[in-house]
Write an enzyme that holds these catalytic residues in place. Structure first.
Site, mmCIF file in Angstrom:
data_model
loop_
_atom_site.group_PDB
_atom_site.id
_atom_site.type_symbol
_atom_site.label_atom_id
_atom_site.label_comp_id
_atom_site.label_asym_id
_atom_site.label_seq_id
_atom_site.Cartn_x
_atom_site.Cartn_y
_atom_site.Cartn_z
ATOM 1 N N HIS A 1 1.007 -0.798 0.256
ATOM 2 C CA HIS A 1 -0.208 -0.167 -0.111
ATOM 3 C C HIS A 1 0.798 1.156 0.163
ATOM 4 O O HIS A 1 2.131 1.221 0.567
ATOM 5 C CB HIS A 1 -0.606 0.007 1.051
ATOM 6 C CG HIS A 1 -1.963 -1.213 1.040
ATOM 7 N ND1 HIS A 1 -3.394 -0.908 2.134
ATOM 8 C CD2 HIS A 1 -1.978 -1.703 0.160
ATOM 9 C CE1 HIS A 1 -3.393 -1.924 1.812
ATOM 10 N NE2 HIS A 1 -2.686 -2.521 0.200
ATOM 11 N N GLU B 1 0.831 4.251 2.062
ATOM 12 C CA GLU B 1 1.504 4.252 3.447
ATOM 13 C C GLU B 1 2.497 3.654 3.715
ATOM 14 O O GLU B 1 3.829 3.721 4.390
ATOM 15 C CB GLU B 1 0.268 3.897 4.024
ATOM 16 C CG GLU B 1 -1.092 4.720 3.801
ATOM 17 C CD GLU B 1 -1.630 4.282 3.346
ATOM 18 O OE1 GLU B 1 -3.929 3.586 3.306
ATOM 19 O OE2 GLU B 1 -1.748 3.371 2.575
ATOM 20 N N CYS C 1 -6.270 1.193 5.409
ATOM 21 C CA CYS C 1 -6.970 -0.055 6.097
ATOM 22 C C CYS C 1 -6.272 -0.089 7.102
ATOM 23 O O CYS C 1 -5.368 0.918 7.929
ATOM 24 C CB CYS C 1 -6.109 -0.694 4.877
ATOM 25 S SG CYS C 1 -4.137 -1.321 5.077
ATOM 26 N N CYS D 1 -2.308 -0.985 7.441
ATOM 27 C CA CYS D 1 -1.440 0.874 7.392
ATOM 28 C C CYS D 1 -1.955 0.987 8.982
ATOM 29 O O CYS D 1 -0.905 1.989 8.969
ATOM 30 C CB CYS D 1 -1.769 0.819 5.977
ATOM 31 S SG CYS D 1 -0.915 0.755 4.524
#
Length: 142
Positions: free
Chosen positions: A70, A72, A98, A101
């Site tokens: 992801h 992040e 999410c 993260c």
């Protein structure tokens, strides 16, 4: 105390930059960008994609491959490889984080998370708020 009007203008500017950064992603289903800002300086950036050295293909038969990182996570791990630290910083990300993260964000010492697109699951946002992190949704024009 910060001028709220100036802060919002700054938040929108960094969100637009994260949106532009997301265009670097090779992912078909969703392109996500993230910036980590500390003391008005961008100290890291990231977008969703495969790990370094892997082919730039995020999906197979319409399903995201399990090893895709992801935005992040990419931005936070990039900080770990640099001489910077993210204590007290702000994360600007195109999509709400999410739960995985969110855990990284908490551990990285990030104090604010500003995002511009909501996701159907809110467990990441809920965890960030539980950890005392300021979370703000600011939609930007697409």
């Amino acid at each position: 105390m910060k001028d709220p009007k100036k802060q919002r203008a700054l938040d929108l500017r960094y969100l637009r930059m994260a949106q532009i950064w997301s265009e670097n992603s090779y992912c078909q289903r969703r392109q996500v960008g993230a910036l980590v800002v500390k003391d008005k300086m961008i100290i890291s950036d990231g977008y969703n994609g495969t790990p370094s050295g892997f082919e730039n293909v995020c999906e197979e038969d319409g399903v995201t491959k399990p090893y895709v990182l992801h935005a992040e996570a990419n931005a936070i791990t990039k900080i770990a490889r640099s001489g910077n630290n993210s204590d007290g910083s702000t994360l600007y990300v195109t999509d709400s984080p999410c739960i995985e993260c969110a855990k990284l964000i908490i551990q990285a010492g990030i104090k604010r998370v500003i995002y511009s697109r909501e996701y159907r699951l809110t467990d990441g946002i809920d965890l960030l708020r539980r950890a005392g992190i300021e979370v703000q949704y600011i939609p930007i024009e697409q």
